[in-house]
Each structure stands twice: as structure tokens, then as C-alpha cells.
Design a protein around this motif. Sequence first.
Motif, PDB file in Angstrom:
ATOM      1  N   HIS A  10       0.904  -0.961  -0.092  1.00  0.00           N
ATOM      2  CA  HIS A  10      -0.115  -0.037   0.042  1.00  0.00           C
ATOM      3  C   HIS A  10       0.772   1.323   0.021  1.00  0.00           C
ATOM      4  O   HIS A  10       1.989   1.361   0.655  1.00  0.00           O
ATOM      5  CB  HIS A  10      -0.939  -0.179   1.410  1.00  0.00           C
ATOM      6  N   ALA A  11       0.459   2.176  -0.824  1.00  0.00           N
ATOM      7  CA  ALA A  11       1.294   3.377  -0.790  1.00  0.00           C
ATOM      8  C   ALA A  11       0.956   4.363   0.302  1.00  0.00           C
ATOM      9  O   ALA A  11       2.058   5.192   0.565  1.00  0.00           O
ATOM     10  CB  ALA A  11       1.010   4.156  -2.357  1.00  0.00           C
ATOM     11  N   THR A  12       0.140   4.194   0.973  1.00  0.00           N
ATOM     12  CA  THR A  12      -0.008   5.172   2.068  1.00  0.00           C
ATOM     13  C   THR A  12      -0.329   4.253   3.440  1.00  0.00           C
ATOM     14  O   THR A  12      -0.736   3.154   3.532  1.00  0.00           O
ATOM     15  CB  THR A  12      -1.339   5.930   1.723  1.00  0.00           C
ATOM     16  N   ALA A  13      -0.879   5.124   4.421  1.00  0.00           N
ATOM     17  CA  ALA A  13      -0.964   4.527   5.694  1.00  0.00           C
ATOM     18  C   ALA A  13      -2.519   3.983   5.725  1.00  0.00           C
ATOM     19  O   ALA A  13      -3.137   4.716   5.030  1.00  0.00           O
ATOM     20  CB  ALA A  13      -0.651   5.319   6.970  1.00  0.00           C
ATOM     21  N   LEU A  14      -2.838   3.118   6.462  1.00  0.00           N
ATOM     22  CA  LEU A  14      -4.372   2.659   6.648  1.00  0.00           C
ATOM     23  C   LEU A  14      -4.505   2.874   8.157  1.00  0.00           C
ATOM     24  O   LEU A  14      -3.792   2.961   8.812  1.00  0.00           O
ATOM     25  CB  LEU A  14      -4.219   1.298   6.140  1.00  0.00           C
ATOM     26  N   ASP A  15      -5.758   2.965   8.197  1.00  0.00           N
ATOM     27  CA  ASP A  15      -6.247   2.934   9.641  1.00  0.00           C
ATOM     28  C   ASP A  15      -7.652   2.446   9.705  1.00  0.00           C
ATOM     29  O   ASP A  15      -8.210   2.066   8.753  1.00  0.00           O
ATOM     30  CB  ASP A  15      -6.307   4.490  10.469  1.00  0.00           C
ATOM     31  N   ARG A  43       5.612   2.376   8.503  1.00  0.00           N
ATOM     32  CA  ARG A  43       6.596   3.356   8.810  1.00  0.00           C
ATOM     33  C   ARG A  43       6.004   4.091   9.878  1.00  0.00           C
ATOM     34  O   ARG A  43       5.431   3.669  10.927  1.00  0.00           O
ATOM     35  CB  ARG A  43       6.677   4.236   7.652  1.00  0.00           C
ATOM     36  N   SER A  44       5.859   5.400   9.995  1.00  0.00           N
ATOM     37  CA  SER A  44       5.554   6.214  11.149  1.00  0.00           C
ATOM     38  C   SER A  44       3.996   6.639  11.297  1.00  0.00           C
ATOM     39  O   SER A  44       3.748   6.805  12.488  1.00  0.00           O
ATOM     40  CB  SER A  44       6.392   7.563  11.019  1.00  0.00           C
ATOM     41  N   ARG A  45       3.244   6.485  10.365  1.00  0.00           N
ATOM     42  CA  ARG A  45       2.144   7.091  10.378  1.00  0.00           C
ATOM     43  C   ARG A  45       0.958   5.984  10.733  1.00  0.00           C
ATOM     44  O   ARG A  45       0.053   6.209  11.305  1.00  0.00           O
ATOM     45  CB  ARG A  45       1.567   7.653   8.852  1.00  0.00           C
ATOM     46  N   THR A  46       1.067   4.756  10.473  1.00  0.00           N
ATOM     47  CA  THR A  46       0.298   3.639  11.029  1.00  0.00           C
ATOM     48  C   THR A  46       0.440   3.498  12.303  1.00  0.00           C
ATOM     49  O   THR A  46       1.381   3.101  12.676  1.00  0.00           O
ATOM     50  CB  THR A  46       0.541   2.402  10.011  1.00  0.00           C
ATOM     51  N   ARG A  47      -1.062   3.415  13.073  1.00  0.00           N
ATOM     52  CA  ARG A  47      -0.898   3.195  14.573  1.00  0.00           C
ATOM     53  C   ARG A  47      -1.295   1.708  14.806  1.00  0.00           C
ATOM     54  O   ARG A  47      -2.332   1.283  14.402  1.00  0.00           O
ATOM     55  CB  ARG A  47      -1.865   4.086  15.089  1.00  0.00           C
ATOM     56  N   LEU A  48      -0.488   0.744  15.466  1.00  0.00           N
ATOM     57  CA  LEU A  48      -0.951  -0.402  15.811  1.00  0.00           C
ATOM     58  C   LEU A  48      -1.214  -0.562  17.448  1.00  0.00           C
ATOM     59  O   LEU A  48      -0.152  -0.779  18.103  1.00  0.00           O
ATOM     60  CB  LEU A  48       0.429  -1.447  15.453  1.00  0.00           C
TER      61      LEU A  48
END
Length: 411
Positions: A38-43, A60-65
Motif C-alpha cells: 500500500h502506498a499510504t498508511a491505513l487506519d 513506517r511512522s503513520r500507521t498506528r498499531l
Amino acid sequence: MNATSFPKSEMRVVLLEGISTRAEAVFRAAGYSRIETHATALDGDALRAALAQAHIVGIRSRTRLSADMLGDAKRLLAVGTFCIGTNQVDLDAAEALGIPVFNAPYSNTRSVAELVIAETVLLLRGIPAKSMQCHRGGWSKSALGSHEARGKTLGIIGYGHIGTQVGLLAEGLGMRVLFHDIESKLALGNAQPAPDLDTLLAQSDVVTLHVPDTAATRGMIGAAAFARMRRGVQFLNASRGTVVDVQALADAIANGHVAGAAVDVFPEEPEGNADIFESPLRGLDNVILTPHVGGSTLEAQDSIGVEVATKLVRYSDNGSTLSAVNFPEVTLPEHAGSHRLLHIHKNVPGMLSQVNAVFSARHVNIDGQYLRTDANVGYVVIDVGTGAAQADALRAELAAIPGTLRARVLY
């Protein structure tokens, strides 16, 4: 508790946020073919759906697990953060679920160091303000306030991998290098340790920060620290935004005590590229502002992709957890001729004896055994010279031991 083993051909790798294609190449070379990018973060629901089928996930830095997200990812075996920071992952929850998390603490070292040195030269020459004057139609051809880097003193706060690289590059420009670190560090080149932080601040023409985000470093550079710096100092922060009181920095620039600054990290940063960036440092001609791009070069991203993907493959194929940030670290040899069983469990008394009892009851000889624990989790790896069917049966019995978090057999 997850007690399922997956052959490599069935394992799904999910890579989010435009991770370097070099990472995908590492997985494919190792035999992983089910790779989703995926080119972007998902939420939200989109992230939950992607995690539902994932055995390995890279972010990377934007996806929150979060703990909830991780808890719903029933097949997830490992997480890779393709960056330095791991704050975007609930590390305690991941460990409690038996999921090791790997990052790339060193791959962007050179990129950050080069930016710091480039900005140091620009600040010492007064280029940011001169550039802005030209943009507005002005013309200030003058040597006033413009200096060479040669002969100036660079004070490095935090003498780790990036700090040492900055020091070596600065010496190449003829700068004198002082450093301060809370731990005793071997000086590289001609760098000298400052006896204390106050001495470094008082003696440096340029001060640059390279410290982690900890309780001890948050807010460490505020009004009092700026007052201890010599008048006309140049100040750089490419470490963590929480370390500096940016309002105090703006005030020190406004009153002329700080001659210029370069800041790449901020206490509050926009969630995405379409959001507005707010800071008291905006609009100051003698300040270089960059959007947290210190390590954002194509070379660094390629290196990070290879480093983290290699760690994930090694864990998946071999069981090694070297440099996992939340997990007992085990470095393992290859296991040709043996089936390798991995048992992750709560760190409670008597667990190893229960594990060994499974093999003793079946009269199975153990070729090799490796155990590491931390305060919460134990990780034991057992190599056995049995057939696949018996290895699967052993894995099922290991999974039934109370306190087991995960049990796998490596095919």
C-alpha cells in the motif's frame, strides 16, 4: 494464544506507507510470494482488514498499531517498523501476544548527519535570511555575520551513531568537536568529551541535538539552556521534537541570543501532508524548517527496506530475534537436518520443565535448545531430528501448555 504454523508459500506479507521496493525484493528472494503493498498508511476498518490476513506487517511512522488492532490480528507473527521510531506500535501489547517488533535504528544515520552538516554551513554563512531577502526582491551583499565553519566549535549533545557521524564530518571541515552524553563514549577522530552539558553549551559556536525521546530528555533545552549558550550561537535539532521548548527557541532568536536555527522535528507535527503545520518558528528568516525529513533520502529508505525485511525474514525462517525492540533476543544457527520448534510463553516458574517434558514423554532427542527471557516473556527454541508429522504433533502439545502465547514449527 496462536498455535498455528504456516508454510512460507501461504504466508502473507503486508507492507504499508510506500516502503521501499527493496524490502519486497528481500521477501521474494527468500521465497515469500504473497506480498500486499500500500502506498499510504491505513487506519480503522481498512487497517483491521489488512491485518486480519497478515502474518508479517511492515509500517513506517503513520500507521498506528494499538493493542486492539494487534489483538484482532490473529495470524500476525511479527511487525517491522521501517524507520527508527517504534512509538506507533503498542510494544507491551505486542510482546504479550508473542509478536516481536523490529526496526532500523542505523540505516538513515548518514542521511541525517549530512543534513546537519549542510545546515551548519548555511547557518554560519547566514544563508537562510539572505535567501529570503532575495525572494522578496532584496539584495544584501555583505560579509557581516557570515563565517567559515573551519575553526568553529561544534557541540554535539548525544554522541550515538548519528552524533559520531556528525562529528567526523565536521572535523573534515576543520571544526573543533565537543560532545556530551549521559554514558561514557569512545571519542572518534579528535572529538573531545565536555566535562558537563553546561560547559558544552558555553563553549560551542554551533549546538546540535542527537538524543532519544526519554523522560530525561523531554524539555531538556529550554529558556535556561539557551541562556547558557554563547550569544550568536547556531542551534540545530534533528533528533526528537519533545527535547526542545520551541517557544523558548523562538524567543531566544527574537532577542538575538540565538543567531539562527535549523529544526527538523517538532513537539506536534501534522498527521499528513495536507494538514497545516503550526509553530512559533514559522516566519523567522534565520530559521531553516524542514518537515521531519532528516533521514528521508532514497538511499536511506532503500537501506531501511533491506535491513528490516532481512530481520523479519530471519525471524520467520530461522527464529532469530536479534535487535527486536520488545522481545528476548536470541541469535540462532541454521537448522539443516532438524525441525525447529518455537515456543513463546509467559515468563512463569516451571515453564521450561513443562516444555522439556513434552519431548521426554515422546522419547525425542533434542539436537539443540536456546532460551531467553525478559520480565514478561520467555522464548525457547528447540531443534529436533524428527519427521514433519511428529514435529507437528510436538508443536500441538507445546501449544497446549498453560501460559503459552505462541507455538510454531519452522518448515
